[in-house]
Design a protein around this motif. Structure first.
Motif, short mmCIF file in Angstrom:
data_model
loop_
_atom_site.label_atom_id
_atom_site.label_comp_id
_atom_site.label_asym_id
_atom_site.label_seq_id
_atom_site.Cartn_x
_atom_site.Cartn_y
_atom_site.Cartn_z
N VAL A 1 -6.96 4.45 -5.39
CA VAL A 1 -7.99 5.07 -4.55
C VAL A 1 -8.91 5.91 -5.43
O VAL A 1 -8.81 7.14 -5.50
CB VAL A 1 -7.35 5.92 -3.43
CG1 VAL A 1 -8.45 6.48 -2.51
CG2 VAL A 1 -6.39 5.09 -2.61
N SER B 1 -4.44 3.13 -0.13
CA SER B 1 -5.57 3.07 0.80
C SER B 1 -6.03 4.45 1.27
O SER B 1 -7.21 4.67 1.51
CB SER B 1 -5.20 2.23 2.03
OG SER B 1 -4.23 2.89 2.83
N ASP C 1 0.87 -1.18 0.00
CA ASP C 1 0.00 0.00 0.00
C ASP C 1 0.91 1.23 0.00
O ASP C 1 1.54 1.53 1.01
CB ASP C 1 -0.89 -0.04 1.26
CG ASP C 1 -1.64 1.25 1.51
OD1 ASP C 1 -1.73 2.09 0.60
OD2 ASP C 1 -2.15 1.40 2.64
N GLN D 1 -9.93 4.34 0.79
CA GLN D 1 -10.56 3.29 0.00
C GLN D 1 -10.91 2.11 0.90
O GLN D 1 -10.03 1.54 1.55
CB GLN D 1 -9.62 2.82 -1.11
CG GLN D 1 -10.20 1.78 -2.04
CD GLN D 1 -11.28 2.36 -2.93
OE1 GLN D 1 -11.04 3.25 -3.73
NE2 GLN D 1 -12.51 1.86 -2.78
N PRO E 1 -8.86 -1.91 0.60
CA PRO E 1 -8.04 -1.48 -0.54
C PRO E 1 -7.51 -2.61 -1.41
O PRO E 1 -7.50 -2.48 -2.64
CB PRO E 1 -6.89 -0.71 0.12
CG PRO E 1 -6.85 -1.19 1.54
CD PRO E 1 -8.27 -1.48 1.89
#
Length: 324
Positions: free
Chosen positions: A266, A289, A12, A297, A300
């Motif tokens: 996102v 994320s 991420d 999000q 994610p």
């Protein structure tokens, strides 16, 4: 520089962290200080709808990663903490953040990676800070705003920062600052419209300004799926072909260069993520994320893999962005 191995799993690239001792924000910040009010996080008097611990506590971050199925999380400052004001004390704030973030990622067994900050108004100091980051294990690059004092990535201080980042082989994450305008004063439009517009402005400036052509090794990622950029790419490309003033500073049309940039997932919209992937190619999309904000999000990894590239591609792309 990341010399030690990082953990397995989806990476991420877009998550935020700020230690509580730096909630006061840098001198000249356009917003009031961040505050922990009985466990709730505020920006000035504005509630941010997240627990204060979610922003500052590494244990909460790691717990959220396990829940979300994230193997590695890349931490950067929330955009409110970007040092956009040329004020005394900025360098000290930047140094304190970078030192604290370095300590956090070095103690996370490869599950966390850091993107530091730089003094945006002082090119010489920013270069020195980036040189230090390039030599700090666990720190992969920097996070910057898309706009500064009315200019974007193709000119002024931000352009010089990109030149130094390419030279030092640092990744660059571009995150909007939610700048306010009178017509966006209601309905949270400074975020819902302002953030995507800020990001699209920066993408256009980079493409039409020929920045990526001049800095071919620059690894740069735009969050929130590039904001409005995927939906405007055709218009920009048409303008490039039909108007000399649009193509004055670049030698390649925007749709040719777009796939050489990175974008996170996102988007909150499966159709937009598919459009982004079609324009940018699967090699340019990375999982994000926006942790811990309420505009993050949801799920994610599930969202990214369900509507974009597979987990293996997302991880490979993120490793390439981070320079691994």
């Amino acid at each position: 520089m990341i010399s030690a191995p990082i953990a397995d799993g989806v990476i991420d690239v877009h998550a935020h962290w700020l230690p509580a001792e730096l909630f006061h924000l840098p001198p000249g910040a356009p917003y009031g200080p961040m505050q922990d009010r009985d466990g709730a996080l505020y920006l000035g008097d504005i509630p941010l709808s997240v627990p204060a611990r979610a922003m500052s506590d590494v244990g909460d971050i790691l717990t959220d990663m396990r829940t979300a199925g994230v193997g590695v999380r890349v931490l950067s400052a929330p955009p409110f903490a970007f040092p956009v004001g040329a004020a005394a004390g900025t360098d000290a704030y930047v140094a304190a953040f970078n030192e604290a973030l370095s300590a956090v990622v070095s103690d996370a067994d490869g599950r966390l990676v850091g993107l530091g900050m730089v003094s945006l108004d002082d090119p010489a100091e920013a270069r020195a800070q980036m040189e230090q980051l390039a030599g700090t294990d666990g720190m992969a690059g920097i996070a910057i705003p898309p706009l500064l004092a009315g200019r974007s990535l193709d000119q002024g201080p931000l352009r010089r920062i990109l030149t130094d980042a390419e030279d030092l082989r640092l990744a660059v994450l571009v995150h909007p600052m939610q700048l306010s305008r009178p017509e966006w004063s209601h309905h949270y439009l400074a975020n819902l419209i302002g953030n995507p517009v800020e990001t699209a402005t920066a993408v256009a400036a980079l493409l039409l300004g020929g920045v990526k052509e001049q800095l071919p090794r620059l690894r740069i990622c735009f969050v929130h799926g590039g904001g409005c950029a995927p939906g405007l790419l055709g218009r920009w490309t048409h303008g490039w072909h039909t108007r000399a003033d649009v193509r004055r500073h670049s030698t390649r049309p925007p749709d040719e260069v777009f796939g050489e940039l990175y974008f996170d997932t996102v988007t909150h919209d499966p159709h937009l993520l598919r459009l982004l992937t079609a324009h940018a190619s699967e090699d340019a999309v990375v999982c994000g994320s926006d942790y811990p904000f309420d505009m993050a999000q949801s799920a994610p990894v599930r969202f990214a893999t369900g509507h974009g590239p597979a987990a293996e591609a997302l991880t490979s792309n993120a490793r390439a962005f981070l320079g691994l």
